[in-house]
Every structure is written in structure tokens, then in C-alpha cells.
Motif scaffolding. Structure first.
Motif, PDB file in Angstrom:
ATOM      1  N   VAL A   1      -3.532  -0.751  -0.721  1.00  0.00           N
ATOM      2  CA  VAL A   1      -4.250  -0.839   0.552  1.00  0.00           C
ATOM      3  C   VAL A   1      -5.739  -1.005   0.276  1.00  0.00           C
ATOM      4  O   VAL A   1      -6.250  -0.587  -0.764  1.00  0.00           O
ATOM      5  N   GLY A   2      -6.418  -1.626   1.219  1.00  0.00           N
ATOM      6  CA  GLY A   2      -7.863  -1.771   1.111  1.00  0.00           C
ATOM      7  C   GLY A   2      -8.578  -0.563   1.685  1.00  0.00           C
ATOM      8  O   GLY A   2      -8.000   0.235   2.423  1.00  0.00           O
ATOM      9  N   ARG A   3      -9.831  -0.435   1.316  1.00  0.00           N
ATOM     10  CA  ARG A   3     -10.637   0.684   1.801  1.00  0.00           C
ATOM     11  C   ARG A   3     -12.046   0.208   2.115  1.00  0.00           C
ATOM     12  O   ARG A   3     -12.719  -0.382   1.290  1.00  0.00           O
TER      13      ARG A   3
ATOM     14  N   HIS B   1      -0.899   9.505   2.904  1.00  0.00           N
ATOM     15  CA  HIS B   1      -0.225  10.754   3.257  1.00  0.00           C
ATOM     16  C   HIS B   1       1.289  10.623   3.372  1.00  0.00           C
ATOM     17  O   HIS B   1       1.989  11.638   3.334  1.00  0.00           O
ATOM     18  N   HIS B   2       1.811   9.405   3.506  1.00  0.00           N
ATOM     19  CA  HIS B   2       3.244   9.282   3.790  1.00  0.00           C
ATOM     20  C   HIS B   2       4.022   8.349   2.866  1.00  0.00           C
ATOM     21  O   HIS B   2       5.251   8.338   2.935  1.00  0.00           O
ATOM     22  N   ALA B   3       3.360   7.565   2.026  1.00  0.00           N
ATOM     23  CA  ALA B   3       4.100   6.643   1.155  1.00  0.00           C
ATOM     24  C   ALA B   3       4.897   7.405   0.107  1.00  0.00           C
ATOM     25  O   ALA B   3       4.400   8.366  -0.467  1.00  0.00           O
ATOM     26  N   PRO B   4       6.122   6.985  -0.183  1.00  0.00           N
ATOM     27  CA  PRO B   4       6.936   7.650  -1.194  1.00  0.00           C
ATOM     28  C   PRO B   4       6.638   7.206  -2.622  1.00  0.00           C
ATOM     29  O   PRO B   4       7.181   7.781  -3.566  1.00  0.00           O
ATOM     30  N   CYS B   5       5.783   6.215  -2.787  1.00  0.00           N
ATOM     31  CA  CYS B   5       5.473   5.667  -4.107  1.00  0.00           C
ATOM     32  C   CYS B   5       3.974   5.880  -4.401  1.00  0.00           C
ATOM     33  O   CYS B   5       3.211   6.253  -3.508  1.00  0.00           O
ATOM     34  N   PRO B   6       3.529   5.645  -5.645  1.00  0.00           N
ATOM     35  CA  PRO B   6       2.094   5.673  -5.900  1.00  0.00           C
ATOM     36  C   PRO B   6       1.351   4.691  -4.998  1.00  0.00           C
ATOM     37  O   PRO B   6       1.895   3.651  -4.600  1.00  0.00           O
ATOM     38  N   VAL B   7       0.115   5.029  -4.674  1.00  0.00           N
ATOM     39  CA  VAL B   7      -0.695   4.217  -3.770  1.00  0.00           C
ATOM     40  C   VAL B   7      -2.015   3.869  -4.451  1.00  0.00           C
ATOM     41  O   VAL B   7      -2.718   4.762  -4.955  1.00  0.00           O
ATOM     42  N   ALA B   8      -2.350   2.582  -4.467  1.00  0.00           N
ATOM     43  CA  ALA B   8      -3.627   2.123  -4.981  1.00  0.00           C
ATOM     44  C   ALA B   8      -4.557   1.839  -3.810  1.00  0.00           C
ATOM     45  O   ALA B   8      -4.184   1.109  -2.883  1.00  0.00           O
ATOM     46  N   VAL B   9      -5.741   2.433  -3.835  1.00  0.00           N
ATOM     47  CA  VAL B   9      -6.741   2.199  -2.801  1.00  0.00           C
ATOM     48  C   VAL B   9      -7.853   1.356  -3.423  1.00  0.00           C
ATOM     49  O   VAL B   9      -8.516   1.789  -4.363  1.00  0.00           O
ATOM     50  N   VAL B  10      -8.028   0.151  -2.877  1.00  0.00           N
ATOM     51  CA  VAL B  10      -8.954  -0.814  -3.464  1.00  0.00           C
ATOM     52  C   VAL B  10     -10.172  -0.942  -2.557  1.00  0.00           C
ATOM     53  O   VAL B  10     -10.040  -1.293  -1.381  1.00  0.00           O
TER      54      VAL B  10
END
Length: 290
Positions: free
Chosen positions: A256-258, A278-287
Motif C-alpha cells: 500500500v502507498g502512504r 490492522h486487518h491483513a493476514p499477510c505481511p504488509v509493505a507501506v511505501v
């Protein structure tokens, strides 16, 4: 300049999962791994580690143990460690600036509750100038197996989403994964509350063809740059966060973007990134894209 993959560790199960994730990513990208731990002198510590030197030795020994376990799994991986005395959030933000990406652990209570971000994690995500990946305890390499996608949210025009799409395609390329590019759309208020406007919209073919075209235009340069990466275009009516979460269950990574918003009480990440974290079941990348 070649940047390392960096992992912030604090001895928790979550941070060790992030460290393992970062090591696998470093191997895939053929980059070095940097392990960072920030600590502060605790004056009320137990007697056997009451002094500053004793506390630093204890911290270094703990970090060293985690790194030795890691190098046993990846004997060819170049690993460096930095034990920094100071504020954890500030140290990690500084470390992220010199990294290809920064991996952090995040507490979680299953797929429903998802990530629980402490003040350090929130600060780092909001301030970091490089991508930050959040990993929960229990994350396993098996979740990166073939068939699972890199899911990425796209919004705005090609320039608005260039950073987040670049990261998604680069990650998919080294993993041999498919990119599922998600663009969500909602009716403008004028259409939502006017039956006449809705009829005009239907006569024009609806908004979805426009959104599909916009997604295709944003993806075009990245398809050309990464011709070997399969792409699925996913256009769906709904809020961006909800649509992303609806497909995150089959993802090995959500991207996801930030755009950080500065307020009187500090930087805040956007609602879409916050919801997915807060809700994704997998790792999350914030770009970041500021």
C-alpha cells in the motif's frame, strides 16, 4: 549505492519473524542484511545487568544469538549488526533511510484483528522515507510459495502510484509471483444521491470502464519494464481498504502507498494504509509517496 535489507529487532517473537522475513528477502534480492537494535540504559535493571556496560553486553549477546541462528539457515548471506543506544523510533527511521526496505515485527491476534501497531511502529511508518514491511509472529516461508500473489493498491494517475507499483513489481520479479493490481472506486456524492444522475451514468456505460482504463495506464510502464511478471487487473466498486482486504487472503504480501499527514500531534498515515495494516493476514509493505 547498494542498500541493504534492514530488520529492526527487539528480541520479541514478532521481531524475530521480521528478521527471518528480511533474511529471505535479502537472499532473493542478493543484498546484504543489516540487523538493528536500539536500546536505552535502564537504571532499575536487575543487579546482574545494573551497569551500562553489562546491559550493552547483554543486548549484544541477545542480538548475536539471533544472527547466528539466521546465518546457519543462510550461510552465504552477508550480515552486519548495529546496536544503537537511543530512542527506538528515531533510530529505526534513520536506519530505514539507508535501507532498501525496513522490516519490523508487529503484534497480532489472528487474521481478524490483524496488526497491533505500537507507538514505535506508527512513528516509523509515518516518518520513514523508504518502504517499511510489517511482519507478525508466526509468519512462515511457506506463505511465500508459488501461486500466492503480490497484491498492490493503485489509485490516482501513473505518477501518483509509481513508487508503490515499482516496489510491487520488483518484489514479484524476484519471487516469481503474480502482481494483482487493485483499483477501488466509489460513486461521487452527486451520483450517489441523484436518481437522474445515476441514469445518466448508466447511459454512459458506468464508471468502471474509466477506472479500468486508468489502472491500465498506470500499469503500462511497469508491464513493459517487467515483462516476465504476470499481472491481474482488479477493478471493484467499494472502499480501497475493503477491496484490498478482500483479496489479501491469497497474497504473500500486500503493498500500500502512504502519504503521511502532519498534524499538531505528529505524523499520521492514511486511512487505507492504516486499515490494511490492522486487518491483513499477510505481511504488509507501506511505501511512502510524499
Amino acid at each position: 549505492m547498494t542498500r541493504p535489507i534492514t530488520a529492526g529487532v527487539d528480541g520479541t517473537d514478532e521481531s524475530l519473524a521480521a528478521l527471518a522475513w528480511a533474511a529471505r528477502e535479502a537472499v532473493r534480492r542478493r543484498l546484504a542484511l543489516r540487523v538493528v537494535h536500539a536500546w536505552r540504559f535502564q537504571q532499575d535493571a536487575a543487579p546482574d545487568v545494573a551497569g551500562r556496560d553489562a546491559q550493552e553486553r547483554w543486548v549484544r549477546d541477545a542480538v548475536g544469538g539471533a544472527v547466528r541462528t539466521l546465518t546457519g539457515r543462510h550461510p552465504g548471506l552477508e550480515v552486519s549488526t548495529d546496536v544503537l543506544e537511543g530512542d527506538a523510533a528515531e533510530s529505526l527511521v534513520a536506519a530505514a533511510a539507508d535501507a532498501e526496505l525496513l522490516a519490523l515485527g508487529s503484534r497480532g491476534h489472528g487474521a481478524v484483528v490483524g496488526f497491533l501497531l505500537g507507538s514505535v511502529g506508527q512513528h516509523v511508518i509515518a516518518e520513514a522515507v523508504r518502504p517499511v514491511v510489517l511482519v507478525r509472529a508466526g509468519d512462515e516461508a511457506a506463505a511465500e510459495a508459488g501461486g500466492r500473489e503480490i497484491v498492490v493498491g493503485q489509485e490516482g494517475g501513473p505518477d501518483d502510484s509509481a513508487d508503490v507499483l515499482r516496489f510491487a513489481f520488483e518484489t514479484a520479479a524476484v519471487r516469481g509471483a503474480t502482481v494483482r493490481a487493485v483499483r477501488a472506486w466509489t460513486l461521487p456524492p452527486a451520483f450517489a444521491y441523484s436518481p437522474g444522475s445515476l441514469r445518466l451514468l448508466d447511459d454512459a456505460g458506468g464508471l468502471e470502464p474509466y477506472e479500468t482504463k486508468a489502472l491500465g495506464e498506470a500499469l503500462a510502464p511497469w508491464r513493459a519494464r517487467f515483462p516476465g511478471v504476470p499481472v491481474v487487473e482488479h477493478v471493484e466498486m467499494g472502499s480501497a481498504g475493503q477491496v484490498l482486504l478482500s483479496v489479501a487472503g491469497r497474497a504473500q504480501l500486500a503493498v500500500v502507498g502512504r502519504r503521511a499527514r502532519r498534524t499538531a500531534v505528529g505524523a499520521r498515515i492514511g486511512s487505507v494504509a492504516h486499515g490494511v495494516l490492522h486487518h491483513a493476514p499477510c505481511p504488509v509493505a507501506v511505501v511512502p509517496h510524499d
